[in-house]
Design a protein around this motif. Sequence first.
Motif, mmCIF file in Angstrom:
data_model
loop_
_atom_site.group_PDB
_atom_site.id
_atom_site.type_symbol
_atom_site.label_atom_id
_atom_site.label_comp_id
_atom_site.label_asym_id
_atom_site.label_seq_id
_atom_site.Cartn_x
_atom_site.Cartn_y
_atom_site.Cartn_z
ATOM 1 N N ASP A 112 0.517 -1.577 -0.134
ATOM 2 C CA ASP A 112 0.207 0.432 -0.140
ATOM 3 C C ASP A 112 1.192 1.236 -0.285
ATOM 4 N N GLU A 113 1.602 0.974 0.800
ATOM 5 C CA GLU A 113 2.980 1.988 1.085
ATOM 6 C C GLU A 113 3.443 2.858 -1.062
ATOM 7 N N ILE A 114 3.977 1.349 -0.775
ATOM 8 C CA ILE A 114 5.047 1.685 -2.515
ATOM 9 C C ILE A 114 3.760 1.687 -3.772
ATOM 10 N N TYR A 115 2.856 1.625 -3.106
ATOM 11 C CA TYR A 115 1.526 2.007 -4.481
ATOM 12 C C TYR A 115 0.857 3.616 -3.969
ATOM 13 N N ALA A 116 0.869 3.593 -2.903
ATOM 14 C CA ALA A 116 0.346 5.047 -2.764
ATOM 15 C C ALA A 116 1.359 6.271 -3.341
ATOM 16 N N ASN A 117 2.948 5.887 -3.109
ATOM 17 C CA ASN A 117 3.686 6.759 -3.261
ATOM 18 C C ASN A 117 3.724 7.025 -5.401
ATOM 19 N N LEU A 118 3.896 4.983 -5.726
ATOM 20 C CA LEU A 118 3.613 5.946 -7.329
ATOM 21 C C LEU A 118 2.835 7.180 -7.962
ATOM 22 N N ILE A 119 1.289 6.403 -7.067
ATOM 23 C CA ILE A 119 0.120 7.021 -7.818
ATOM 24 C C ILE A 119 0.070 8.330 -7.385
ATOM 25 N N ALA A 120 0.664 8.563 -6.447
ATOM 26 C CA ALA A 120 0.362 9.724 -5.589
ATOM 27 C C ALA A 120 -0.366 10.695 -7.006
ATOM 28 N N GLY A 121 -1.543 11.627 -6.839
ATOM 29 C CA GLY A 121 -1.905 12.088 -7.469
ATOM 30 C C GLY A 121 -2.794 11.977 -8.960
ATOM 31 N N ALA A 122 -3.239 11.023 -8.911
ATOM 32 C CA ALA A 122 -3.771 10.025 -10.270
ATOM 33 C C ALA A 122 -5.327 9.834 -9.627
ATOM 34 N N ALA A 123 -5.697 11.165 -9.771
ATOM 35 C CA ALA A 123 -7.387 11.120 -10.200
ATOM 36 C C ALA A 123 -8.176 10.261 -9.996
ATOM 37 N N GLU A 124 -7.702 9.279 -11.220
ATOM 38 C CA GLU A 124 -7.853 7.981 -11.599
ATOM 39 C C GLU A 124 -8.087 6.530 -11.432
ATOM 40 N N LEU A 125 -7.112 6.346 -10.279
ATOM 41 C CA LEU A 125 -6.993 5.143 -9.976
ATOM 42 C C LEU A 125 -7.069 5.826 -8.228
ATOM 43 N N ASP A 126 -7.410 4.090 -7.506
ATOM 44 C CA ASP A 126 -7.750 4.033 -5.620
ATOM 45 C C ASP A 126 -6.625 4.429 -5.455
ATOM 46 N N ASP A 127 -7.307 5.242 -3.625
ATOM 47 C CA ASP A 127 -5.722 5.530 -2.747
ATOM 48 C C ASP A 127 -5.622 4.928 -2.634
ATOM 49 N N SER A 128 -6.012 3.108 -2.075
ATOM 50 C CA SER A 128 -5.226 2.250 -2.187
ATOM 51 C C SER A 128 -5.106 0.527 -3.051
ATOM 52 N N VAL A 129 -3.835 0.202 -3.247
ATOM 53 C CA VAL A 129 -3.923 -0.869 -3.244
ATOM 54 C C VAL A 129 -5.107 -1.833 -3.715
ATOM 55 N N HIS A 130 -5.016 -2.139 -2.741
ATOM 56 C CA HIS A 130 -6.414 -3.408 -2.130
ATOM 57 C C HIS A 130 -7.562 -3.169 -2.972
ATOM 58 N N LEU A 131 -7.546 -1.974 -2.887
ATOM 59 C CA LEU A 131 -9.503 -1.003 -4.002
ATOM 60 C C LEU A 131 -8.453 -2.021 -5.553
ATOM 61 N N ARG A 132 -8.470 -2.464 -6.002
ATOM 62 C CA ARG A 132 -8.184 -2.423 -7.213
ATOM 63 C C ARG A 132 -7.776 -4.050 -7.714
ATOM 64 N N ASP A 133 -8.085 -4.553 -8.591
ATOM 65 C CA ASP A 133 -7.784 -5.953 -8.940
ATOM 66 C C ASP A 133 -6.978 -6.129 -9.142
ATOM 67 N N PHE A 134 -7.065 -7.380 -9.004
ATOM 68 C CA PHE A 134 -5.162 -8.150 -8.813
ATOM 69 C C PHE A 134 -4.718 -8.006 -10.223
ATOM 70 N N PRO A 135 -3.538 -8.666 -10.587
ATOM 71 C CA PRO A 135 -3.109 -8.781 -12.084
ATOM 72 C C PRO A 135 -3.320 -9.088 -13.140
ATOM 73 N N GLU A 136 -3.976 -8.995 -14.292
ATOM 74 C CA GLU A 136 -4.044 -10.141 -14.962
ATOM 75 C C GLU A 136 -3.117 -9.459 -16.051
ATOM 76 N N PRO A 137 -2.780 -11.481 -16.893
ATOM 77 C CA PRO A 137 -1.762 -11.299 -17.837
ATOM 78 C C PRO A 137 -2.927 -11.286 -19.017
ATOM 79 N N ASP A 138 -1.865 -10.223 -19.771
ATOM 80 C CA ASP A 138 -2.579 -9.976 -21.056
ATOM 81 C C ASP A 138 -3.345 -10.675 -21.568
ATOM 82 N N ALA A 139 -3.828 -10.727 -22.647
ATOM 83 C CA ALA A 139 -5.163 -11.500 -23.434
ATOM 84 C C ALA A 139 -3.634 -12.435 -24.534
ATOM 85 N N PRO A 140 -3.606 -11.284 -24.953
ATOM 86 C CA PRO A 140 -2.338 -12.538 -26.181
ATOM 87 C C PRO A 140 -0.951 -12.647 -25.738
#
Length: 181
Positions: A112-140
């Motif tokens: 959560d600390e790393i995520y918050a520091n990386l996305i600081a100020g990005a309005a389109e992203l959630d404030d916590s990594v725990h509110l994001r979906d777990f990554p999925e590999p790209d379809a191709p």
Amino acid sequence: NTYSAWVVYANPEGLGPEDLSGVRPGAGTRLDRWALSRLQGTVATVIEHMDAYDCTHAGRAIAAYVDELSNWYVRLSRRRFWDGEPAAFATLRHCLVEVAKLIAPFTPFLADEIYANLIAGAAELDDSVHLRDFPEPDAPVPDLYFRTVGMATKPRRMHSAAARPTSDASLGWSRTPGTGT
């Protein structure tokens, strides 16, 4: 090391998420594509192990990816970071955000600390990594060429890098011309 590289290189540049919004990760060099290809392979491996309730191997896959990202991507991209190349920063940031999502079940506060520091100020992203979906590999299918070529040459590069500090061999430059020292 990888996150600290972001802090060391991006903070002096004053880079925030809005500065990299128009830059597509992986748009730079083959090295960028390699980092993203390895990320996709790691995401698939972690999901496979987590689905089998094998958290140990999932964690090891994440650790191996972070090690490769640090030892190969960051090390070989230093000049690009010094030059302020947006594609290098966008790729590293994307990889770190995805790694933060991957490590969230294992180390929730650190992720959560790393995520918050990386996305600081990005309005389109959630404030916590725990509110994001777990990554999925790209379809191709990920770019297997870069993953296999990188893995085929990795042992030779690792052995030469490990032997260098223990040998008296010069790296090809010297502080005093003609002396090798």
